[in-house]
Design a protein around this motif. Sequence first.
Motif, PDB file in Angstrom:
ATOM      1  N   VAL A  53      24.469 -15.482  22.297  1.00 47.33           N
ATOM      2  CA  VAL A  53      23.857 -16.054  23.503  1.00 47.33           C
ATOM      3  C   VAL A  53      22.729 -16.973  23.056  1.00 47.33           C
ATOM      4  O   VAL A  53      21.559 -16.584  22.973  1.00 47.33           O
ATOM      5  CB  VAL A  53      23.344 -14.948  24.444  1.00 47.33           C
ATOM      6  N   VAL A  54      23.101 -18.204  22.766  1.00 45.52           N
ATOM      7  CA  VAL A  54      22.164 -19.157  22.164  1.00 45.52           C
ATOM      8  C   VAL A  54      21.003 -19.476  23.101  1.00 45.52           C
ATOM      9  O   VAL A  54      19.840 -19.534  22.682  1.00 45.52           O
ATOM     10  CB  VAL A  54      22.904 -20.453  21.772  1.00 45.52           C
ATOM     11  N   GLY A  55      21.306 -19.702  24.364  1.00 43.10           N
ATOM     12  CA  GLY A  55      20.257 -20.063  25.314  1.00 43.10           C
ATOM     13  C   GLY A  55      19.205 -18.988  25.441  1.00 43.10           C
ATOM     14  O   GLY A  55      17.997 -19.283  25.479  1.00 43.10           O
ATOM     15  N   LEU A  56      19.628 -17.734  25.487  1.00 42.87           N
ATOM     16  CA  LEU A  56      18.684 -16.624  25.591  1.00 42.87           C
ATOM     17  C   LEU A  56      17.821 -16.549  24.346  1.00 42.87           C
ATOM     18  O   LEU A  56      16.604 -16.325  24.427  1.00 42.87           O
ATOM     19  CB  LEU A  56      19.450 -15.312  25.798  1.00 42.87           C
ATOM     20  N   ASP A  57      18.452 -16.749  23.192  1.00 45.39           N
ATOM     21  CA  ASP A  57      17.717 -16.702  21.925  1.00 45.39           C
ATOM     22  C   ASP A  57      16.645 -17.786  21.869  1.00 45.39           C
ATOM     23  O   ASP A  57      15.511 -17.548  21.446  1.00 45.39           O
ATOM     24  CB  ASP A  57      18.706 -16.862  20.769  1.00 45.39           C
ATOM     25  N   LYS A  58      16.983 -18.990  22.311  1.00 44.83           N
ATOM     26  CA  LYS A  58      16.012 -20.079  22.281  1.00 44.83           C
ATOM     27  C   LYS A  58      14.882 -19.874  23.281  1.00 44.83           C
ATOM     28  O   LYS A  58      13.751 -20.298  23.058  1.00 44.83           O
ATOM     29  CB  LYS A  58      16.718 -21.407  22.569  1.00 44.83           C
ATOM     30  N   THR A  59      15.204 -19.218  24.411  1.00 41.16           N
ATOM     31  CA  THR A  59      14.208 -19.071  25.470  1.00 41.16           C
ATOM     32  C   THR A  59      13.196 -17.973  25.179  1.00 41.16           C
ATOM     33  O   THR A  59      11.988 -18.164  25.344  1.00 41.16           O
ATOM     34  CB  THR A  59      14.905 -18.781  26.811  1.00 41.16           C
ATOM     35  N   ILE A  60      13.669 -16.801  24.739  1.00 41.86           N
ATOM     36  CA  ILE A  60      12.757 -15.670  24.560  1.00 41.86           C
ATOM     37  C   ILE A  60      12.783 -15.060  23.168  1.00 41.86           C
ATOM     38  O   ILE A  60      12.062 -14.096  22.894  1.00 41.86           O
ATOM     39  CB  ILE A  60      13.045 -14.558  25.603  1.00 41.86           C
ATOM     40  N   GLY A  61      13.662 -15.566  22.283  1.00 46.06           N
ATOM     41  CA  GLY A  61      13.629 -15.097  20.905  1.00 46.06           C
ATOM     42  C   GLY A  61      14.515 -13.921  20.592  1.00 46.06           C
ATOM     43  O   GLY A  61      14.305 -13.245  19.569  1.00 46.06           O
ATOM     44  N   THR A  62      15.508 -13.645  21.412  1.00 48.11           N
ATOM     45  CA  THR A  62      16.483 -12.605  21.101  1.00 48.11           C
ATOM     46  C   THR A  62      17.839 -12.987  21.678  1.00 48.11           C
ATOM     47  O   THR A  62      17.907 -13.616  22.739  1.00 48.11           O
ATOM     48  CB  THR A  62      16.064 -11.233  21.679  1.00 48.11           C
ATOM     49  N   ALA A  63      18.893 -12.617  20.945  1.00 51.37           N
ATOM     50  CA  ALA A  63      20.253 -12.849  21.431  1.00 51.37           C
ATOM     51  C   ALA A  63      20.899 -11.547  21.881  1.00 51.37           C
ATOM     52  O   ALA A  63      22.110 -11.496  22.113  1.00 51.37           O
ATOM     53  CB  ALA A  63      21.102 -13.506  20.335  1.00 51.37           C
ATOM     54  N   ASP A  64      20.085 -10.493  22.002  1.00 54.31           N
ATOM     55  CA  ASP A  64      20.596  -9.176  22.412  1.00 54.31           C
ATOM     56  C   ASP A  64      20.748  -9.159  23.934  1.00 54.31           C
ATOM     57  O   ASP A  64      19.843  -8.720  24.660  1.00 54.31           O
ATOM     58  CB  ASP A  64      19.635  -8.086  21.943  1.00 54.31           C
ATOM     59  N   LEU A  65      21.898  -9.637  24.396  1.00 57.71           N
ATOM     60  CA  LEU A  65      22.123  -9.727  25.843  1.00 57.71           C
ATOM     61  C   LEU A  65      22.139  -8.352  26.493  1.00 57.71           C
ATOM     62  O   LEU A  65      21.542  -8.152  27.556  1.00 57.71           O
ATOM     63  CB  LEU A  65      23.445 -10.461  26.118  1.00 57.71           C
ATOM     64  N   ALA A  66      22.826  -7.396  25.860  1.00 60.31           N
ATOM     65  CA  ALA A  66      22.898  -6.048  26.435  1.00 60.31           C
ATOM     66  C   ALA A  66      21.507  -5.443  26.566  1.00 60.31           C
ATOM     67  O   ALA A  66      21.150  -4.874  27.604  1.00 60.31           O
ATOM     68  CB  ALA A  66      23.791  -5.157  25.576  1.00 60.31           C
ATOM     69  N   GLY A  67      20.686  -5.572  25.521  1.00 57.33           N
ATOM     70  CA  GLY A  67      19.332  -5.035  25.584  1.00 57.33           C
ATOM     71  C   GLY A  67      18.506  -5.712  26.659  1.00 57.33           C
ATOM     72  O   GLY A  67      17.756  -5.050  27.391  1.00 57.33           O
ATOM     73  N   PHE A  68      18.644  -7.041  26.769  1.00 59.87           N
ATOM     74  CA  PHE A  68      17.901  -7.791  27.783  1.00 59.87           C
ATOM     75  C   PHE A  68      18.247  -7.305  29.188  1.00 59.87           C
ATOM     76  O   PHE A  68      17.361  -7.053  30.010  1.00 59.87           O
ATOM     77  CB  PHE A  68      18.226  -9.279  27.648  1.00 59.87           C
ATOM     78  N   ILE A  69      19.542  -7.159  29.468  1.00 59.20           N
ATOM     79  CA  ILE A  69      19.979  -6.761  30.809  1.00 59.20           C
ATOM     80  C   ILE A  69      19.631  -5.307  31.097  1.00 59.20           C
ATOM     81  O   ILE A  69      19.139  -4.975  32.184  1.00 59.20           O
ATOM     82  CB  ILE A  69      21.497  -6.987  30.965  1.00 59.20           C
TER      83      ILE A  69
END
Length: 273
Positions: A53-69
Motif C-alpha cells: 500500500v504505497v500511498g499509505l506508506d508515503k502518507t503516514i510511514g507504514t504499509a501495514d494496512l491490516a494494522g492501520f484498519i
Amino acid sequence: MDELRAALAIARKDIRNVSRYRFSVASSIFTPLYQGVLPGLLFGASFAVGGKVVGLDKTIGTADLAGFIFMGGVISGLVATAFWAMAMSLRNEMEMGTLEPTWLTPTARETLVIGRALGGLFWFGFSTIAIFVVGIAFFGLRLRAEMLYALPALLIAIVAMVGVAYLIAGVVLSIRDANLFVDCTNFLFSVASGVAFPVLLLPGVLQPVAYALPTTYAMDILRQQALGTRPLFDPALEYVALLVGTVVLFPIGLWAYRRADRRIRRLGTINQY
C-alpha cells in the motif's frame, strides 16, 4: 460511595442483560468487522501496488494496512460505545417505559450514564479482543508489545468520550427521533477522528474539526506505538491536546446533560418520544 455502588449495579445489570442475548453479543463482534474493518481492508488492498500500500506508506510511514484498519477499529469501537451504549441507552429505556421509574430513584442522574459507560466498556473490551483474534487468524494482523504504551492515551480518551456521551445523551433526551441523529453523528465523529484513513487526507476545511477532537490524538498515539507511524505532531503536544480536549469536552457534556434533565422535568416529557 453510594453513587459508585449504584454505577456498578447499573453496569452489572447491563452486562447481564446483554449476555442473555447471544446474537447481540455476536453482533458486537461482527458488526464492526463487516461495516468497517472488512470494507476498509478490501478498499485499501484494491489500490495496492505489488502487494504494498504505497500511498499509505508515503502518507503516514507504514504499509501495514491490516494494522492501520484494526487500530482504527479500536477508536471506532470506543466512539460507538459512547454514542450507543452510554447515550442511546437512555432512549431505549424511554421506549421500554423504565426511564421514568429510574428517574424517580435517589441515584444522581449523572450516575446513570457512568453506570452505562462501565457496562459498555466491558463489552467494548470483549469485542476488541475478539476482533484482534479474528485479525491475527485471518488477516495477518501483527500486534506489537509497544502498543501498550498507548494505554494512557486511551484512558484519557475514554474520559473524553464519557463527556461526549453526556452531551449526546442530553440531545437524545430532548428530541423525538434520536436514532438518525446518533447514527449520523457517530459516523461523522469516527471519520473525523481518522479511524478509516489519515486525517491529513480530509478536505482542508474539515481538518480543524478533526484536530479539535481528542480521539484524533488518541488514534494517532495508538498507531505510533502499534505500527510506528509518523505522528501528526510532536507526541508530547498530542498528549497536551488530548488532555485539553478532555478537560473542555467533559464539563460541556455534563452541562448539556444537566440542562436537558431540568428541561424534561419542567416540561414533563420524560415518558414522551
